[in-house]
Write an enzyme that holds these catalytic residues in place. Structure first.
Site, PDB file in Angstrom:
ATOM      1  N   HIS A 123      -3.431  -5.471   1.026  1.00 40.77           N
ATOM      2  CA  HIS A 123      -3.192  -5.804   2.419  1.00 40.77           C
ATOM      3  C   HIS A 123      -3.550  -7.283   2.607  1.00 40.77           C
ATOM      4  CE1 HIS A 123      -2.374  -1.804   3.914  1.00 40.77           C
ATOM      5  NE2 HIS A 123      -3.452  -1.337   3.308  1.00 40.77           N
TER       6      HIS A 123
ATOM      7  N   CYS B 157       0.833  -1.209   0.000  1.00 44.27           N
ATOM      8  CA  CYS B 157       0.000   0.000   0.000  1.00 44.27           C
ATOM      9  C   CYS B 157       0.869   1.262   0.000  1.00 44.27           C
ATOM     10  CB  CYS B 157      -0.974  -0.037   1.169  1.00 44.27           C
ATOM     11  SG  CYS B 157      -2.363   1.110   0.993  1.00 44.27           S
TER      12      CYS B 157
END
Length: 510
Positions: free
Chosen positions: A443, A335
């Protein structure tokens, strides 16, 4: 009719989250349809639900303890701190905007309370038992009028309250008595019993104090929970990063860059369950060259502000050192960490920070742009491309929570998207690969055992270690920890008292 019981604490980190998880496990295994609920949570560790909305990771674990799918209604208000007394406000999974503490408490309370009411009503339609977690302490008398996390919710849900006190930090009897004393009669009548948590030592020595405190508060202590250091469960507080114990005797050492604004650090949890792997948390002010000399891989995790943390990396003079590491060891950015690894972060409107557009580390040929308006929150699935030959075609699942979109500028993509957003708005690919460096918006990438196994086996092979192909130790040990936690609670608390709270309510309703 639905019964609600609530767990509150004498302080933050008293053990509310894990006790709720234990009770969820216990009563769901008794055949009740059980759900967790936390009206308002403040956390940087969030998860994407089936509705593509954000909730705190603690409620995800609690839902797992109940064997139910996480939902936005389990945590209708999520606050994600951004610094300077501001937080991003998320209502029923969707971002409302950034607010300072005063405006949120005094101007937005009614809106938040309405969402809490709505979510509670949704859960009551589906479940037999709602186990509610409070936040902080109910004895914050300076903020009682603004409360939407503790006693206000207990009254709203008609919930009996169990108070948890942490003995490990000291002053447990004072904190229990003080909590009872500071609550007015209207709130105090909700408190039915006390649980002492995190005890180490001789219980006989504690018993005289328990006898006295029961007389002082005129309520029972249901039991004392021992401090079990062998439980491995995800945590939501960044303070828990201190508990990642570095063991230099492990065969493999994975470095984790502890960014100033680190978020979603539960991405590294699965490594804690690998017997031959140690995690080394690396602060930016550490002697970077010395502390990374013996690491076998580096993870750059998520962050609530990619640009600010990238600037910090440069100011601490470690950008070039990370580039040098990439010649020797694998580096994976997740991310915000992925964005940092790219060539450039474009932010002409200064949406992410006051720094505007900045040059990245340049280890991946990608560019990230912060011009899009909406935050991307989605459950995602992808197939590994030929960028990793041995895993080509492997399905990988995760979740996305990010602002900014990333465009490939020469690097190979990591995943072909089946579901989710990925790099750009064509929703075709996610991530990027370049030599030893990988970036992804997924994630939970390391929660996919085959991906984590390949990452670690490559290191094992390079170091001449035995390769491993057993069952996923993370999922196995997490389930074991939940069961062990539930048994610990059952063995050490007066469960008949809690059963009676539930039975009395059912009898009264029927």
């Amino acid at each position: 009719m639905v019964k609600c019981i609530m767990v509150q604490g004498t302080s933050s980190n008293a053990g509310k989250s894990v006790l709720v998880a234990a009770l969820c496990r216990i009563y769901s295994r008794k055949g009740l349809k059980v759900t967790p609920f936390k009206s308002q949570n403040m956390s940087l560790n969030s998860y994407t639900t089936k509705e593509n909305g954000e909730i705190a990771i603690a409620q995800v674990l609690q839902a797992e303890a109940c064997d139910v799918e996480p939902s936005i209604h389990m945590n209708p208000v999520l606050l994600k701190p951004k610094g300077n007394f501001k937080s991003q406000v998320i209502i029923q999974g969707k971002v409302i905007g950034d607010m300072n503490f005063y405006d949120y408490q005094h101007k937005f309370r009614d809106t938040a309370l309405k969402a809490i009411n709505e979510s509670l009503a949704v859960l009551k339609e589906e479940y037999d038992l709602i186990i509610i977690e409070g936040a902080g302490s109910p004895a914050e008398i300076n903020m009682r009028k603004e409360d939407i996390a503790n006693m206000e919710i207990a009254h709203l849900a008609d919930a009996e309250v169990l108070l948890v006190a942490d003995i490990d930090r000291g002053g447990v009897f004072a904190s229990i008595a003080g909590t009872f004393m500071l609550l007015d009669e209207y709130d105090r009548k909700r408190l039915k019993a006390v649980i002492i948590n995190k005890f180490s030592g001789n219980l006989d020595i504690l018993m005289p104090g328990i006898d006295k405190i029961e007389k002082i508060i005129n309520s029972p202590v249901l039991g004392v929970l021992p401090y079990d250091h062998d439980l491995h469960l995800p945590e939501e507080d960044s303070a828990s990063l201190k508990t990642h114990k570095f063991d230099n005797k492990k065969d493999i050492i994975i470095g984790v860059l502890k960014l100033p604004k680190i978020a979603n650090f539960t991405d590294i949890d699965p490594f804690e369950f690998e017997e031959d792997v140690g995690l080394k948390m690396i602060n930016l002010f550490d002697d970077f060259h010395k502390i990374t000399k013996n690491i076998d891989g580096l993870i750059i995790p998520g962050t609530r502000n990619s640009v600010d943390d990238l600037i910090q990396i440069k100011q601490h003079n470690i950008a070039e050192k990370i580039r040098e590491l990439s010649d020797r060891i694998p580096i994976i950015g997740i991310c915000g960490g992925y964005q940092i690894l790219g060539e450039k972060i474009i932010d002409e409107n200064k949406k992410e920070s006051e720094h505007g557009t900045v040059e990245g580390l340049g280890l991946l040929k990608v560019e990230t742009n912060f011009n899009q308006n909406e935050k991307i929150v989605e459950q995602s699935e992808g197939v590994i491309t030929n960028s990793i030959k041995e895993l080509e075609g492997e399905i990988v699942r995760g979740y996305e929570i990010h602002e900014g979109t990333t465009k490939l500028k020469g690097s190979k993509p990591l995943l072909k998207i089946n579901k989710g957003f990925g790099n750009t708005n064509d929703r075709e690919y996610d991530g990027a690969c370049e030599n030893n460096v990988i970036g992804t918006y997924f994630h939970g990438i390391f929660h996919n055992y085959n991906f984590r196994q390949k990452f670690l086996n490559d290191i094992r092979k390079k170091k001449g270690l035995n390769l491993k192909y057993e069952k996923d130790p993370y999922e196995t040990k997490k389930a074991y920890s939940l069961d062990k936690l539930a048994k610990l609670v059952q063995d050490n608390l007066d469960m008949e008292f809690i059963d009676e709270l539930i039975r009395n309510k059912h009898d009264k309703d029927n």
